[in-house]
Design a protein around this motif. Structure first.
Motif, PDB file in Angstrom:
ATOM      1  N   LEU A  66      -3.653   5.402  -8.324  1.00  0.00           N
ATOM      2  CA  LEU A  66      -4.916   5.216  -8.771  1.00  0.00           C
ATOM      3  C   LEU A  66      -5.666   4.458  -8.033  1.00  0.00           C
ATOM      4  CD1 LEU A  66      -3.764   4.789 -12.455  1.00  0.00           C
ATOM      5  CD2 LEU A  66      -4.577   6.882 -11.219  1.00  0.00           C
ATOM      6  N   TYR A  67      -5.369   3.375  -7.538  1.00  0.00           N
ATOM      7  CA  TYR A  67      -6.225   2.495  -6.887  1.00  0.00           C
ATOM      8  C   TYR A  67      -5.563   1.549  -5.957  1.00  0.00           C
ATOM      9  CZ  TYR A  67     -10.419  -1.079  -7.102  1.00  0.00           C
ATOM     10  OH  TYR A  67     -11.279  -1.874  -6.455  1.00  0.00           O
ATOM     11  N   GLN A  68      -6.253   1.231  -4.824  1.00  0.00           N
ATOM     12  CA  GLN A  68      -5.378   0.315  -3.744  1.00  0.00           C
ATOM     13  C   GLN A  68      -6.653  -0.646  -3.198  1.00  0.00           C
ATOM     14  OE1 GLN A  68      -3.861   3.092  -1.094  1.00  0.00           O
ATOM     15  NE2 GLN A  68      -1.870   2.626  -1.710  1.00  0.00           N
ATOM     16  N   VAL A  69      -6.085  -1.875  -2.968  1.00  0.00           N
ATOM     17  CA  VAL A  69      -6.981  -2.856  -2.367  1.00  0.00           C
ATOM     18  C   VAL A  69      -6.065  -3.460  -1.074  1.00  0.00           C
ATOM     19  CG1 VAL A  69      -7.964  -5.284  -2.898  1.00  0.00           C
ATOM     20  CG2 VAL A  69      -7.969  -3.540  -4.788  1.00  0.00           C
ATOM     21  N   LYS A  70      -6.653  -3.552  -0.188  1.00  0.00           N
ATOM     22  CA  LYS A  70      -6.190  -3.915   1.351  1.00  0.00           C
ATOM     23  C   LYS A  70      -6.074  -5.515   1.377  1.00  0.00           C
ATOM     24  CE  LYS A  70      -6.671   0.680   3.373  1.00  0.00           C
ATOM     25  NZ  LYS A  70      -7.296   1.302   4.508  1.00  0.00           N
ATOM     26  N   TYR A  71      -5.385  -6.161   2.233  1.00  0.00           N
ATOM     27  CA  TYR A  71      -5.368  -7.039   2.437  1.00  0.00           C
ATOM     28  C   TYR A  71      -4.785  -7.620   4.119  1.00  0.00           C
ATOM     29  CZ  TYR A  71      -3.857 -12.087   2.690  1.00  0.00           C
ATOM     30  OH  TYR A  71      -3.977 -13.698   3.122  1.00  0.00           O
ATOM     31  N   GLN A  72      -5.424  -8.082   4.691  1.00  0.00           N
ATOM     32  CA  GLN A  72      -5.151  -8.289   6.334  1.00  0.00           C
ATOM     33  C   GLN A  72      -4.349  -9.358   6.301  1.00  0.00           C
ATOM     34  OE1 GLN A  72      -6.152  -6.180   8.578  1.00  0.00           O
ATOM     35  NE2 GLN A  72      -7.164  -5.066   6.953  1.00  0.00           N
ATOM     36  N   LEU A  73      -3.152  -9.396   7.017  1.00  0.00           N
ATOM     37  CA  LEU A  73      -2.112 -10.323   7.364  1.00  0.00           C
ATOM     38  C   LEU A  73      -2.614 -11.153   8.662  1.00  0.00           C
ATOM     39  CD1 LEU A  73       1.048  -8.094   6.445  1.00  0.00           C
ATOM     40  CD2 LEU A  73       0.120 -10.148   5.029  1.00  0.00           C
ATOM     41  N   LYS A  74      -2.208 -12.499   8.907  1.00  0.00           N
ATOM     42  CA  LYS A  74      -2.470 -13.244   9.852  1.00  0.00           C
ATOM     43  C   LYS A  74      -1.239 -13.303  10.661  1.00  0.00           C
ATOM     44  CE  LYS A  74      -5.207 -16.244   6.889  1.00  0.00           C
ATOM     45  NZ  LYS A  74      -4.908 -17.226   5.858  1.00  0.00           N
ATOM     46  N   THR A 120      -1.412  -5.109   4.478  1.00  0.00           N
ATOM     47  CA  THR A 120      -0.591  -4.922   3.354  1.00  0.00           C
ATOM     48  C   THR A 120      -1.650  -4.858   1.825  1.00  0.00           C
ATOM     49  OG1 THR A 120       1.413  -5.513   1.982  1.00  0.00           O
ATOM     50  CG2 THR A 120       0.072  -7.210   2.650  1.00  0.00           C
ATOM     51  N   GLY A 121      -1.178  -4.929   0.892  1.00  0.00           N
ATOM     52  CA  GLY A 121      -2.224  -4.965  -0.269  1.00  0.00           C
ATOM     53  C   GLY A 121      -1.586  -4.608  -1.514  1.00  0.00           C
ATOM     54  N   GLN A 145       8.664  -8.957   1.535  1.00  0.00           N
ATOM     55  CA  GLN A 145       9.374  -9.184   2.676  1.00  0.00           C
ATOM     56  C   GLN A 145       9.285  -8.249   3.652  1.00  0.00           C
ATOM     57  OE1 GLN A 145      10.140  -9.172  -0.794  1.00  0.00           O
ATOM     58  NE2 GLN A 145      11.616 -10.526  -1.423  1.00  0.00           N
ATOM     59  N   PHE A 146       9.287  -6.979   3.545  1.00  0.00           N
ATOM     60  CA  PHE A 146       9.365  -5.833   4.333  1.00  0.00           C
ATOM     61  C   PHE A 146       8.010  -5.776   5.419  1.00  0.00           C
ATOM     62  CE2 PHE A 146      12.804  -3.596   2.000  1.00  0.00           C
ATOM     63  CZ  PHE A 146      13.472  -3.712   3.092  1.00  0.00           C
ATOM     64  N   ALA A 147       6.806  -6.282   4.696  1.00  0.00           N
ATOM     65  CA  ALA A 147       5.720  -6.374   5.277  1.00  0.00           C
ATOM     66  C   ALA A 147       5.799  -7.380   6.452  1.00  0.00           C
ATOM     67  CB  ALA A 147       4.522  -6.612   4.434  1.00  0.00           C
ATOM     68  N   ILE A 148       6.223  -8.643   5.946  1.00  0.00           N
ATOM     69  CA  ILE A 148       6.340  -9.750   6.939  1.00  0.00           C
ATOM     70  C   ILE A 148       7.294  -9.454   7.949  1.00  0.00           C
ATOM     71  CG2 ILE A 148       7.307 -12.079   6.980  1.00  0.00           C
ATOM     72  CD1 ILE A 148       5.999 -12.373   3.970  1.00  0.00           C
ATOM     73  N   LEU A 149       8.566  -9.090   7.621  1.00  0.00           N
ATOM     74  CA  LEU A 149       9.518  -8.521   8.562  1.00  0.00           C
ATOM     75  C   LEU A 149       9.304  -7.570   9.596  1.00  0.00           C
ATOM     76  CD1 LEU A 149      12.678  -8.627   6.199  1.00  0.00           C
ATOM     77  CD2 LEU A 149      12.397 -10.435   7.900  1.00  0.00           C
ATOM     78  N   ASN A 150       8.354  -6.824   9.262  1.00  0.00           N
ATOM     79  CA  ASN A 150       8.017  -5.952  10.350  1.00  0.00           C
ATOM     80  C   ASN A 150       6.733  -6.153  11.024  1.00  0.00           C
ATOM     81  OD1 ASN A 150      10.297  -3.916   9.811  1.00  0.00           O
ATOM     82  ND2 ASN A 150       9.173  -3.271   7.980  1.00  0.00           N
ATOM     83  N   LEU A 177       0.915  -1.072   0.009  1.00  0.00           N
ATOM     84  CA  LEU A 177       0.056   0.151  -0.121  1.00  0.00           C
ATOM     85  C   LEU A 177       0.942   1.154   0.022  1.00  0.00           C
ATOM     86  CD1 LEU A 177      -2.560  -1.080   2.404  1.00  0.00           C
ATOM     87  CD2 LEU A 177      -2.761  -1.097   0.232  1.00  0.00           C
ATOM     88  N   LEU A 178       1.277   1.597  -1.248  1.00  0.00           N
ATOM     89  CA  LEU A 178       2.254   2.644  -1.310  1.00  0.00           C
ATOM     90  C   LEU A 178       1.618   3.932  -0.693  1.00  0.00           C
ATOM     91  CD1 LEU A 178       3.237   2.359  -5.248  1.00  0.00           C
ATOM     92  CD2 LEU A 178       4.725   1.983  -3.062  1.00  0.00           C
ATOM     93  N   PRO A 179       2.475   4.839   0.042  1.00  0.00           N
ATOM     94  CA  PRO A 179       3.685   4.988  -0.193  1.00  0.00           C
ATOM     95  C   PRO A 179       4.727   4.104   0.576  1.00  0.00           C
ATOM     96  CG  PRO A 179       3.084   6.838   1.198  1.00  0.00           C
ATOM     97  CD  PRO A 179       1.775   5.946   0.789  1.00  0.00           C
ATOM     98  N   LYS A 180       3.943   3.171   1.367  1.00  0.00           N
ATOM     99  CA  LYS A 180       4.785   2.287   2.398  1.00  0.00           C
ATOM    100  C   LYS A 180       5.533   1.218   1.477  1.00  0.00           C
ATOM    101  CE  LYS A 180       4.237   0.069   6.532  1.00  0.00           C
ATOM    102  NZ  LYS A 180       3.433  -0.348   7.628  1.00  0.00           N
ATOM    103  N   TYR A 181       6.950   1.050   1.649  1.00  0.00           N
ATOM    104  CA  TYR A 181       7.491  -0.043   1.242  1.00  0.00           C
ATOM    105  C   TYR A 181       7.671  -0.028  -0.545  1.00  0.00           C
ATOM    106  CZ  TYR A 181       6.650  -2.482   5.555  1.00  0.00           C
ATOM    107  OH  TYR A 181       6.570  -2.394   6.840  1.00  0.00           O
TER     108      TYR A 181
END
Length: 122
Positions: free
Chosen positions: A76-84, A59-60, A49-54, A38-42
């Motif tokens: 333009l468009y973002q779609v979110k995803y919840q991590l377990k 994410t998304g 890898q950074f989403a997992i390590l942090n 989910l820009l601007p992150k990472y």
């Protein structure tokens, strides 16, 4: 890697076509990048890898206009995803790929109908 002259061609066309537009400033005839965060992150080559390590909870994917600087184009468009919190790189990549496949049709429809707002990244 996309060569500089190609990007300049799209930048020039976009500026000419949209100088008076605020909402869709660089959408028409732009190259689109699909980025797995989910820009601007990472920004960059290792967003999964950074989403997992942090230990991120979310994410998304981001559909963005390709820019000369890596992952800095307008969103333009973002779609979110919840991590377990237990995902491996391969598992998360596959989940984001599946999410991308599911959301691509909606993105294309919104894009074709000029219903997207171009959001400048910080």
């Amino acid at each position: 890697m996309i060569k500089e002259p190609l990007l300049e061609l799209f930048d020039k066309k976009n500026k000419e076509q949209n100088e008076s537009s605020i909402k869709n400033v660089t959408i028409n005839r732009s190259l689109i990048n699909i980025h797995y965060s989910l820009l601007p992150k990472y920004r960059g080559a290792s967003p999964i890898q950074f989403a997992i390590l942090n230990g991120d909870k979310e994410t998304g994917i981001t559909y963005q206009i390709l820019d000369k600087e890596m992952d800095k184009g307008n969103i333009l468009y973002q779609v979110k995803y919840q991590l377990k919190g237990t995902e491996t790189y391969l598992e998360l990549f596959e989940q984001l790929l599946s999410l991308n496949i599911k959301s691509l049709r909606k993105f294309i429809e919104l894009y074709k109908n000029n219903e997207l707002e171009s959001i400048t990244q910080e």
